[in-house]
Design a protein around this motif. Structure first.
Motif, PDB file in Angstrom:
ATOM      1  N   VAL A  71      40.106 -12.485  16.681  1.00 44.60           N
ATOM      2  CA  VAL A  71      40.929 -12.657  17.890  1.00 44.60           C
ATOM      3  C   VAL A  71      41.438 -11.316  18.415  1.00 44.60           C
ATOM      4  CG1 VAL A  71      41.662 -14.941  17.159  1.00 44.60           C
ATOM      5  CG2 VAL A  71      43.054 -12.957  16.542  1.00 44.60           C
ATOM      6  N   TRP A  72      41.109 -10.233  17.738  1.00 46.77           N
ATOM      7  CA  TRP A  72      41.640  -8.914  18.106  1.00 46.77           C
ATOM      8  C   TRP A  72      40.747  -8.251  19.142  1.00 46.77           C
ATOM      9  CZ3 TRP A  72      46.031  -6.833  15.617  1.00 46.77           C
ATOM     10  CH2 TRP A  72      46.509  -7.579  14.545  1.00 46.77           C
ATOM     11  N   PRO A  73      41.289  -7.810  20.286  1.00 44.50           N
ATOM     12  CA  PRO A  73      40.474  -7.146  21.317  1.00 44.50           C
ATOM     13  C   PRO A  73      40.038  -5.750  20.877  1.00 44.50           C
ATOM     14  CG  PRO A  73      42.800  -7.050  21.904  1.00 44.50           C
ATOM     15  CD  PRO A  73      42.711  -7.935  20.690  1.00 44.50           C
ATOM     16  N   VAL A  74      38.967  -5.269  21.504  1.00 44.58           N
ATOM     17  CA  VAL A  74      38.513  -3.903  21.235  1.00 44.58           C
ATOM     18  C   VAL A  74      39.643  -2.928  21.560  1.00 44.58           C
ATOM     19  CG1 VAL A  74      36.933  -2.088  21.990  1.00 44.58           C
ATOM     20  CG2 VAL A  74      36.077  -4.413  21.632  1.00 44.58           C
ATOM     21  N   GLY A  75      39.858  -1.979  20.671  1.00 44.88           N
ATOM     22  CA  GLY A  75      40.943  -1.028  20.824  1.00 44.88           C
ATOM     23  C   GLY A  75      42.103  -1.298  19.886  1.00 44.88           C
ATOM     24  N   SER A  76      42.074  -2.452  19.206  1.00 41.41           N
ATOM     25  CA  SER A  76      43.176  -2.803  18.299  1.00 41.41           C
ATOM     26  C   SER A  76      43.278  -1.850  17.115  1.00 41.41           C
ATOM     27  CB  SER A  76      43.004  -4.237  17.792  1.00 41.41           C
ATOM     28  OG  SER A  76      43.098  -5.168  18.841  1.00 41.41           O
ATOM     29  N   LEU A  77      42.167  -1.214  16.760  1.00 39.72           N
ATOM     30  CA  LEU A  77      42.202  -0.276  15.633  1.00 39.72           C
ATOM     31  C   LEU A  77      43.129   0.909  15.898  1.00 39.72           C
ATOM     32  CD1 LEU A  77      38.449  -0.193  14.558  1.00 39.72           C
ATOM     33  CD2 LEU A  77      40.371  -0.922  13.125  1.00 39.72           C
ATOM     34  N   PRO A 110      35.734  -8.873  18.895  1.00 46.36           N
ATOM     35  CA  PRO A 110      36.457  -9.983  19.521  1.00 46.36           C
ATOM     36  C   PRO A 110      35.491 -11.072  19.989  1.00 46.36           C
ATOM     37  CG  PRO A 110      36.358  -8.088  20.996  1.00 46.36           C
ATOM     38  CD  PRO A 110      35.847  -7.617  19.667  1.00 46.36           C
ATOM     39  N   SER A 111      35.923 -12.317  19.844  1.00 49.45           N
ATOM     40  CA  SER A 111      35.053 -13.459  20.134  1.00 49.45           C
ATOM     41  C   SER A 111      34.493 -13.455  21.551  1.00 49.45           C
ATOM     42  CB  SER A 111      35.820 -14.773  19.910  1.00 49.45           C
ATOM     43  OG  SER A 111      36.281 -14.871  18.586  1.00 49.45           O
ATOM     44  N   ASP A 112      35.283 -12.986  22.520  1.00 46.92           N
ATOM     45  CA  ASP A 112      34.858 -13.071  23.914  1.00 46.92           C
ATOM     46  C   ASP A 112      34.050 -11.860  24.380  1.00 46.92           C
ATOM     47  OD1 ASP A 112      36.894 -11.251  23.827  1.00 46.92           O
ATOM     48  OD2 ASP A 112      38.150 -12.219  25.346  1.00 46.92           O
ATOM     49  N   ASP A 113      33.707 -10.963  23.466  1.00 43.56           N
ATOM     50  CA  ASP A 113      32.903  -9.786  23.792  1.00 43.56           C
ATOM     51  C   ASP A 113      31.567  -9.911  23.069  1.00 43.56           C
ATOM     52  OD1 ASP A 113      31.717  -7.250  23.994  1.00 43.56           O
ATOM     53  OD2 ASP A 113      33.658  -6.227  24.046  1.00 43.56           O
ATOM     54  N   LEU A 114      30.571 -10.471  23.759  1.00 43.54           N
ATOM     55  CA  LEU A 114      29.293 -10.760  23.113  1.00 43.54           C
ATOM     56  C   LEU A 114      28.591  -9.509  22.614  1.00 43.54           C
ATOM     57  CD1 LEU A 114      27.825 -13.576  25.404  1.00 43.54           C
ATOM     58  CD2 LEU A 114      29.164 -13.775  23.295  1.00 43.54           C
ATOM     59  N   ALA A 115      28.733  -8.396  23.333  1.00 39.34           N
ATOM     60  CA  ALA A 115      28.095  -7.156  22.893  1.00 39.34           C
ATOM     61  C   ALA A 115      28.720  -6.671  21.590  1.00 39.34           C
ATOM     62  CB  ALA A 115      28.225  -6.081  23.974  1.00 39.34           C
ATOM     63  N   ALA A 116      30.042  -6.761  21.502  1.00 36.35           N
ATOM     64  CA  ALA A 116      30.731  -6.347  20.277  1.00 36.35           C
ATOM     65  C   ALA A 116      30.359  -7.261  19.117  1.00 36.35           C
ATOM     66  CB  ALA A 116      32.240  -6.350  20.496  1.00 36.35           C
ATOM     67  N   VAL A 117      30.266  -8.570  19.381  1.00 37.07           N
ATOM     68  CA  VAL A 117      29.891  -9.516  18.334  1.00 37.07           C
ATOM     69  C   VAL A 117      28.461  -9.254  17.868  1.00 37.07           C
ATOM     70  CG1 VAL A 117      29.456 -11.960  17.831  1.00 37.07           C
ATOM     71  CG2 VAL A 117      31.516 -11.288  19.069  1.00 37.07           C
ATOM     72  N   ALA A 118      27.580  -8.892  18.795  1.00 43.10           N
ATOM     73  CA  ALA A 118      26.197  -8.588  18.427  1.00 43.10           C
ATOM     74  C   ALA A 118      26.130  -7.357  17.528  1.00 43.10           C
ATOM     75  CB  ALA A 118      25.354  -8.377  19.689  1.00 43.10           C
ATOM     76  N   ARG A 119      26.933  -6.337  17.841  1.00 41.03           N
ATOM     77  CA  ARG A 119      26.968  -5.143  16.985  1.00 41.03           C
ATOM     78  C   ARG A 119      27.473  -5.503  15.591  1.00 41.03           C
ATOM     79  NH1 ARG A 119      28.984  -2.807  21.801  1.00 41.03           N
ATOM     80  NH2 ARG A 119      31.135  -3.018  21.071  1.00 41.03           N
ATOM     81  N   SER A 120      28.492  -6.329  15.547  1.00 42.14           N
ATOM     82  CA  SER A 120      29.028  -6.754  14.267  1.00 42.14           C
ATOM     83  C   SER A 120      28.002  -7.567  13.480  1.00 42.14           C
ATOM     84  CB  SER A 120      30.302  -7.586  14.476  1.00 42.14           C
ATOM     85  OG  SER A 120      30.803  -8.067  13.252  1.00 42.14           O
ATOM     86  N   ALA A 121      27.275  -8.420  14.169  1.00 45.37           N
ATOM     87  CA  ALA A 121      26.248  -9.231  13.507  1.00 45.37           C
ATOM     88  C   ALA A 121      25.189  -8.356  12.855  1.00 45.37           C
ATOM     89  CB  ALA A 121      25.606 -10.189  14.514  1.00 45.37           C
TER      90      ALA A 121
END
Length: 202
Positions: free
Chosen positions: A101-107, A45-56
């Protein structure tokens, strides 16, 4: 008559004869689906920098595997952007994003799946499948010996609006003489058509 074609093995770079087009298509579809699954299952999700970093980091590893080159990492305001460059002069700019745009946990409610020929999962359409297609297309050009002069893809560029990504994009865009390059104003709120089903409403 059995059709035979000369193809290039993307792993060895050597030509191979006798590959059936339908067999290659199935293998390619399976490989691309597997890549999309890896990206979709790494929530970003865009507003979760840690999650975006993992994705990057996942996008960087995937891109390096397909393109044979490491990504340049550019961190702006805590956001990790990725950039690949090929050729002496970049004439083609590919821009993409791996945040969603999907928050963590959407899976949990929208798991990755391929049902009735349709690929589903958070961010699969916008635009993780697009990144996978770009990687595979560029890899084919490189394997075929094409003179690739490309910058991208993989920057973390939010479709809602991303001030921090503008310098990355603008640094690679040079308007032609006599033309102008202006960014369109960002929307004040995400368009309703892009909202996930469980977030629909005003």
């Amino acid at each position: 008559m059995t059709e035979h074609r000369t193809v290039v093995n993307r792993t060895t770079g050597q030509q191979e004869d006798g590959a059936r087009p339908e067999s290659r298509d199935r293998e390619r579809a399976a490989a691309m689906t597997a890549d999309v699954e890896r990206l979709v299952c790494c929530e970003s999700p865009s507003d979760d920098l840690a999650a975006v970093a993992r994705s990057a980091e996942l996008v960087a590893r995937m891109g390096a595997g397909h393109l044979g080159a490491e990504a340049e990492r550019i961190v702006i305001d805590g956001c990790t952007h990725l950039r690949w460059r090929f050729g002496r002069t970049a004439r083609l700019l590919l821009i993409g994003h791996h945040d969603t745009v999907w928050p963590v946990g959407s899976l949990e409610s929208h798991p990755f799946e391929v049902r009735e020929g349709v690929l589903r999962g958070p961010g699969c359409f916008d635009m993780k499948a697009g990144l996978v297609m770009a990687f595979h297309a560029l890899a084919d050009l490189i394997a075929a010996g094409a003179r690739t002069q490309v910058t991208g893809p993989g920057a973390r560029i939010r479709w809602t609006a991303s001030p921090c990504s503008s310098p990355v994009t603008r640094s690679r865009v040079r308007p032609r003489p006599g033309s102008s390059s202006r960014a369109r104003p960002a929307p004040t709120r995400p368009p309703s058509c892009w909202r996930p089903p469980d977030r629909a409403g005003p």
